[in-house]
Design an enzyme around this catalytic site. Structure first.
Site, short mmCIF file in Angstrom:
data_model
loop_
_atom_site.label_atom_id
_atom_site.label_comp_id
_atom_site.label_asym_id
_atom_site.label_seq_id
_atom_site.Cartn_x
_atom_site.Cartn_y
_atom_site.Cartn_z
CD GLU A 1 35.96 43.90 46.15
OE1 GLU A 1 35.45 43.70 45.04
OE2 GLU A 1 35.48 43.46 47.21
CD GLU A 2 32.91 43.02 49.65
OE1 GLU A 2 32.02 42.96 48.79
OE2 GLU A 2 33.61 42.03 49.97
NE ARG B 1 37.56 32.08 32.33
CZ ARG B 1 37.22 31.00 31.63
NH1 ARG B 1 37.46 29.81 32.13
NH2 ARG B 1 36.65 31.12 30.46
CG ASP C 1 36.05 46.85 51.53
OD1 ASP C 1 36.98 46.14 51.10
OD2 ASP C 1 35.05 47.15 50.84
ZN LIG Z 1 33.05 40.48 48.61
ZN LIG Z 2 36.21 40.26 48.19
#
Ligand SMILES: [Zn+2]
Ligand SMILES: [Zn+2]
Length: 434
Positions: free
Chosen positions: A165-166, A206, A98
């Site tokens: 994802e956003e 990390r 996205d």
């Molecule tokens: Zn983002």
């Molecule tokens: Zn992203």
């Protein structure tokens, strides 16, 4: 401690994989040029979260062409490509489809001119301002590499192109739609994310928390409206909201240990319509960030308690407090990080593999680990080193992710992404024994 163990393991892997490393650099140099048209196409054709129809179709076609068994429509527009190569572990690699409601200002010849109606109803420009176009291009390159180098690994590569994802819940929808039941459940899941301050040629890693729990909260503070000249006959929701904004500041400062990261930000406040009218209600929108689940629960409880307490102190009707769009914190599995980081050091050189600090941003990659799969998300440097130096000299900030001016230095970033991603996957899948 972790660092020392990683360095020791790096030497062992370097010795074992020297032949592979030479091969992958030559392959990546050639593959970048073959991938650039795909990158420019994706960049010019961004789609909003949950609307990634054409993007998903293109990614499915590319996976198919690379030789994957492709499943489409997983949790919306999610696409999964499987490359099976005999007995061995199943390892997942994820990218996101996205884009964002941002009007591009990069000035690139292939800048996006697309628009869409964003949530809330306003028309907006559309842009891959989070670098997901680079993630997808890298992902297709990884599929091609694995298909062309079957002698270098065994097992099943599970290539997951995730929607939304956003919005923080595309991963969850894929899992709810049977990602790990209809399709194999992987032993490990890897992903990368563009980094808008790290130089190209480098990756960052990390162990432990890397992205925060992120939650949105909507509060409707209620009163009793009337004439602005007669406050004694009203219950003023604006004064109540102002009191609440200040009370919310004491949650992180007075209720949470200074050793636990936490943020509460009131990002919007709207109430009233005119100078001389006391309104019936005032609306607040908050973003809430944390790492520890117990801290997250405490923040939610305290916000609710403060809102109800302020209402009671004003003799006002009860407020409505709702929490939404929660994304849990991403926790990179320490054992997995220790297996993969040496493979980065072996191909990129130790000086280009950097430990990084966690951020208070969110990423829904966490849902895969909550489903029981150890995860590792690493960062990919995307900024030309000369540009970093020039910005430092001139005292100007670099464009961040989600900025209309964010333009990764694609060729070197993609090249490093391909080298790092393919070697990370190979480090988890043993080579074929001839
Ligand atoms: Zn983002
Ligand atoms: Zn992203």
């Amino acid at each position: 401690m972790l660092r020392c163990l990683v360095a020791v393991t790096a030497c062992v892997i370097l010795a074992a994989s020297g032949a592979r490393a030479a091969d992958v650099h030559a392959w990546a140099d050639a593959e970048v040029e073959r991938l650039i048209p795909l990158y420019e196409h994706l960049h010019q054709n961004p789609e909003l979260s949950f609307e990634e129809r054409e993007t998903a179709r293109r990614i499915a076609d590319e996976l198919q062409a690379a030789g994957c068994e492709v499943t489409t429509g997983v949790g919306g527009h999610g696409v999964v490509g499987l490359l099976k190569n005999g007995n061995g572990p199943t390892v997942m690699f994820r990218c996101d489809l996205d884009a964002l409601p941002v009007a591009e200002e990069t000035g690139l010849p292939f800048a996006s001119t697309k628009t869409a109606v964003a949530a809330g109803g306003a028309e907006s420009g559309l842009m891959h301002a989070c670098g997901h176009d680079l993630h997808m291009t890298n992902f297709i390159g990884v599929a091609r590499f694995l298909a062309a180098h079957r002698h270098d690994w065994t097992g099943t590569a599970m290539l997951v192109a995730q929607p939304a994802e956003e919005r923080g819940n595309g991963a969850q929808r894929m899992i709810e739609d049977g990602l790990f039941t209809r399709l194999p459940k992987p032993q490990f899941a890897l992903a990368l994310h563009c980094d808008s301050s790290m130089a190209t040629g480098r990756v960052g890693w990390r162990a432990g928390y890397v992205c925060a729990n992120t939650d949105s909260c909507d509060i409707v503070v209620r009163g009793r409206g009337g004439h602005g000249s007669r406050p004694e006959g009203c219950i003023d929701p604006i004064v109540q909201a102002a009191q609440l904004v200040l009370d919310l500041q004491t949650i992180v400062s007075r209720e949470i240990s200074p050793f636990e990261p936490a943020v509460i930000t009131v990002g919007s406040i709207h109430g009233g319509s005119k100078h001389n009218i006391i309104s019936d209600e005032c609306r607040l929108q908050l973003t809430i960030r944390s790492y520890d689940p117990a801290v997250r629960d405490r923040l939610h409880e305290s916000i609710r308690r403060k809102a109800f307490a302020v209402a009671e102190s004003f003799g006002a009707p009860e407020p409505t407090v709702t929490f939404d769009e929660g994304t849990p914190a991403v926790f990179n599995d320490e054992g997995l990080v220790m297996r993969v980081v040496p493979s980065f050091e072996a191909v990129l050189g130790e000086e280009n593999v950097l430990p990084v600090e966690p951020v208070m941003g969110g990423e829904d990659f966490s849902f895969y680990s909550l489903a029981g799969v150890p995860v590792f998300m690493f960062r990919l440097g995307t900024v030309n080193p000369d540009e970093i130096e020039a910005a430092r000299r001139e005292g100007r900030p670099l464009p961040t992710l989600h900025s209309a001016k964010y333009a990764p230095d694609v060729r070197p970033a993609l090249r490093t992404g391909l080298v790092a991603s393919t070697q990370a996957l190979l480090s988890l899948m043993p080579p074929r024994v001839e």
